[in-house]
Enzyme design. Structure first.
Site, PDB file in Angstrom:
ATOM      1  N   SER A 137       0.858  -1.178   0.000  1.00  0.00           N
ATOM      2  CA  SER A 137       0.000   0.000   0.000  1.00  0.00           C
ATOM      3  C   SER A 137       0.893   1.227   0.000  1.00  0.00           C
ATOM      4  O   SER A 137       2.085   1.142   0.332  1.00  0.00           O
ATOM      5  CB  SER A 137      -0.883  -0.009   1.250  1.00  0.00           C
ATOM      6  OG  SER A 137      -1.554   1.232   1.432  1.00  0.00           O
ATOM      7  N   TYR A 150      -2.823  -0.900  10.239  1.00  0.00           N
ATOM      8  CA  TYR A 150      -2.739  -1.198   8.808  1.00  0.00           C
ATOM      9  C   TYR A 150      -1.362  -0.820   8.265  1.00  0.00           C
ATOM     10  O   TYR A 150      -0.739  -1.595   7.523  1.00  0.00           O
ATOM     11  CB  TYR A 150      -3.836  -0.449   8.058  1.00  0.00           C
ATOM     12  CG  TYR A 150      -3.875  -0.743   6.581  1.00  0.00           C
ATOM     13  CD1 TYR A 150      -4.455  -1.912   6.098  1.00  0.00           C
ATOM     14  CD2 TYR A 150      -3.334   0.153   5.655  1.00  0.00           C
ATOM     15  CE1 TYR A 150      -4.484  -2.184   4.733  1.00  0.00           C
ATOM     16  CE2 TYR A 150      -3.364  -0.108   4.301  1.00  0.00           C
ATOM     17  CZ  TYR A 150      -3.938  -1.277   3.843  1.00  0.00           C
ATOM     18  OH  TYR A 150      -3.960  -1.543   2.488  1.00  0.00           O
ATOM     19  N   LYS A 154       1.451  -3.376   6.502  1.00  0.00           N
ATOM     20  CA  LYS A 154       1.956  -3.226   5.135  1.00  0.00           C
ATOM     21  C   LYS A 154       3.454  -2.917   5.105  1.00  0.00           C
ATOM     22  O   LYS A 154       4.153  -3.332   4.169  1.00  0.00           O
ATOM     23  CB  LYS A 154       1.147  -2.149   4.396  1.00  0.00           C
ATOM     24  CG  LYS A 154      -0.302  -2.563   4.124  1.00  0.00           C
ATOM     25  CD  LYS A 154      -0.375  -3.873   3.340  1.00  0.00           C
ATOM     26  CE  LYS A 154      -1.787  -4.266   2.983  1.00  0.00           C
ATOM     27  NZ  LYS A 154      -1.849  -5.517   2.206  1.00  0.00           N
TER      28      LYS A 154
END
Length: 227
Positions: A137, A150, A154
């Protein structure tokens, strides 16, 4: 272009669902998984054999092992593995993210990728070719407030991929891929109405899938961004 066997996790929605349609449209065989039985049944009805879709929670090693045990004998080692399945925490400062929610992000986004690699890579090594794409991401290379779990997951994928690249034998490759900013349910959870300013998954897949099909062993270890 030779027809390929493409394995996609998180195939029932968002980028995964869009990639299923585009790979199938181009004549490639898709092996996909997702957690929703209803959505998996809908995919299997729309895309008949040789495509195959299974209910699998990639966070559970036993389920991924069972999935590999069912598709490898029938389809052989995949040419491309797309570790796309991921979840995101609800917007909140890190100290306000419940432990269970934090764990779910780590279980799906990191352990899920490792589980797929564990059970599919040996067959690819035996065949001496194949590409593993671990979806990262923009937040795997930068950070923002209220999405710390998150971001952490990533960033972990970036490191995991670079290390794996050093372990794979000649003929194989792994890359991390930042897909860009796409109007998915995940983006909507963070950006709300402004997510509509970004491309839809189907539009993204039209350019991303040909890009993915061109990856080969020479790309090993690259940190890529989809066009």
């Amino acid at each position: 272009m030779d027809k390929k066997i493409v394995l996609i996790t998180g195939a029932t929605r968002g980028l995964g669902r869009a990639m299923v349609s585009e790979f199938a449209r181009l004549g490639h065989t898709v092996l996909g998984c997702g957690r929703s039985r209803k959505d998996i049944e809908r995919l299997q009805a729309q895309f008949a054999d040789p495509h195959q879709f299974k209910v699998v929670d990639v966070a559970l090693d036993a389920e991924v092992k069972s999935w590999a045990g069912s598709v490898l004998p029938s389809h052989g080692a995949p040419d491309i593995v797309l570790n796309n399945a991921a979840v995101i925490n609800r917007n909140a400062p890190l100290w306000a993210v419940p432990a269970a929610e934090f764990s779910q992000v780590m279980d799906v986004n990191i352990k899920g990728v490792a589980n797929v690699i564990r059970h599919f890579t040996p067959a690819m090594i035996k065949r001496k070719e194949g590409v593993i794409v671990n979806f990262s991401s923009g937040w795997g290379r930068s950070t923002d407030a209220e999405v710390a779990p998150y971001c952490a997951s990533k960033w972990a994928i970036e490191g995991l991929t670079l290390a794996l690249a050093q372990e794979l034998p000649p003929g194989l490759a792994t890359v991390s891929l930042n897909p860009g900013v796409i109007n998915t349910e995940m983006l909507q959870s963070c950006f709300a109405a402004s997510a509509s300013n970004y491309p839809a998954p189907a539009q993204w897949a039209k350019t991303a899938v040909p890009f993915l099909l061109k990856l080969d062993h020479s790309d090993n270890g690259q940190q890529l961004t989809a066009p």
